[in-house]
Design an enzyme around this catalytic site. Sequence first.
Site, PDB file in Angstrom:
ATOM      1  CG  ASP A 124      20.886  44.811  34.301  1.00 20.48           C
ATOM      2  OD1 ASP A 124      21.337  44.847  35.469  1.00 20.48           O
ATOM      3  OD2 ASP A 124      21.430  45.403  33.344  1.00 20.48           O
ATOM      4  CD  GLU A 177      26.777  46.729  36.008  1.00 15.32           C
ATOM      5  OE1 GLU A 177      27.917  47.175  36.127  1.00 15.32           O
ATOM      6  OE2 GLU A 177      26.515  45.766  35.256  1.00 15.32           O
TER       7      GLU A 177
END
Length: 461
Positions: free
Chosen positions: A86, A156
């Site tokens: 991400d 994250e």
Amino acid sequence: MLKKYIEKNQDKFLNELLDFLKIQSVSADPKFKDEVLKGAKFLEEKLQAAGAENICIHETKGHPIVYADKIIDKELPTVLVYGHYDVQPADPYELWDSDPFDPVVKKTPIHPHGAIFARGACDDKGQMYMHVKAFEAMLKTNNLPCNVKFMFEGEEEVGSANLETFVRANTELLKADVVLVSDTGIIANDTPSICVGLRGLSYVEVEVTGPNRDLHSGLYGGGVANPINILSKMIASLHDENGAINIPGFYNDVQVVSKEERKEMAKAPFDIHDYQKDLEIEDVAGENGFSTNERTSIRPSLDVNGIWGGYIGDGAKTVLPSKAYAKISMRLVPNQNSETITKLFTNHFNKIAPSCIKVKVTPHHGGEGVVIPTDFPGYMAAKKAMETSFGKSPIPVRSGGSIPIVPMFEEVLGLKTILLGFGLDSDVIHSPNEHFGLFNYFKGIETIPLFYKNFTELKKN
Ligand code: BES
Ligand code: MN
Ligand code: MN
């Protein structure tokens, strides 16, 4: 053989990363949910092609976790590779020189061989993809010396909440000897370093409410508390005249770093003039008695990340606003606890609030700091790998950033993490025009197999 394979496949390795970077895997914005899933599927396909087994896209309450492994011999050590696919939102788009999701390769003074410009190029798609390609190269040339497990998450940048649950529920699946992560940086391309510390994080949002509605600033101004004025004053009081954080108890658990260690740290090359020039600032600022590098690594910090309220449109509107808001991050050092700090902040903020306004503090995600020892096989293997690939011994450096899942690996899996990152501070992660040097990408792919080899050998003896 291995080297040849990497050389021969340079274009393929680059083009695959460029494709990966076209996927808009922004975890923070629900609008991109399908794109994040696309990122997971891309990895699934590439891990498959590289020769990994037991590939699984594990659904979570949020974005999926991609798991894969290659177990060649149960007697051999196992490396658990972690990374995140991400990325941070690309906003503000208008400050990018090219489309954040249409990668371009351009030369820069720091990257004369070219750098890939795209959101996630360095943090962390480019760096995690080095591991997929290094694995492919090792496997296809019969050079994989040990077992490997991959765990790539899509959350994250929003706090890794579901990964924590996954790790706690899958301790057997994730059994390994060391965790290997490339999500940090080196000092410079001719000055390799290994990250041996990360700061923790406590993140809160505050809301200050004055009158029950926006008021005419002429009719009421001077007679009713303005929540923006009050919030500004409250925030200003959070640092004292020495630049220290002014919250009672805040420093209670801060680990004191010895004089000797500070002296050792100060040996890392750093030019304050270059630093100021790069940022176009006349002077640095921070806690008295500490150097800039110390202020951003071994000392905690408190920063307003955003502040808003009232009228911010074109022209002037005479208004005394009802509400004011701010987002505040506190970077913590090892031994400070993020929940304790969040509580201290909340109590203090309520205490300093004058009776003419109301205060609400909402905690966001947090995480703990970590220090990585330099005297265990993982570190020695990484050091030796960099010595070979860079021709220079890496300097251990503590970073100011946070990767909250790293201390969790220690707590839940009993595993130490090696932060073998290859980014540069000047790669401007999280900002417009994020980039990642081609030199760095290929240096990573070259160094990772050396780590595997050294680690396996060190573990055997
Ligand atoms: N990779 C970064 C952290 C980082 C970068 C550490 C460079 C050391 C050197 C990571 O993706 C990140 O941005 N972490 C967040 C914390 C998270 C909870 C949002 C951070 O540090 O702000
Ligand atoms: Mn990252
Ligand atoms: Mn990040």
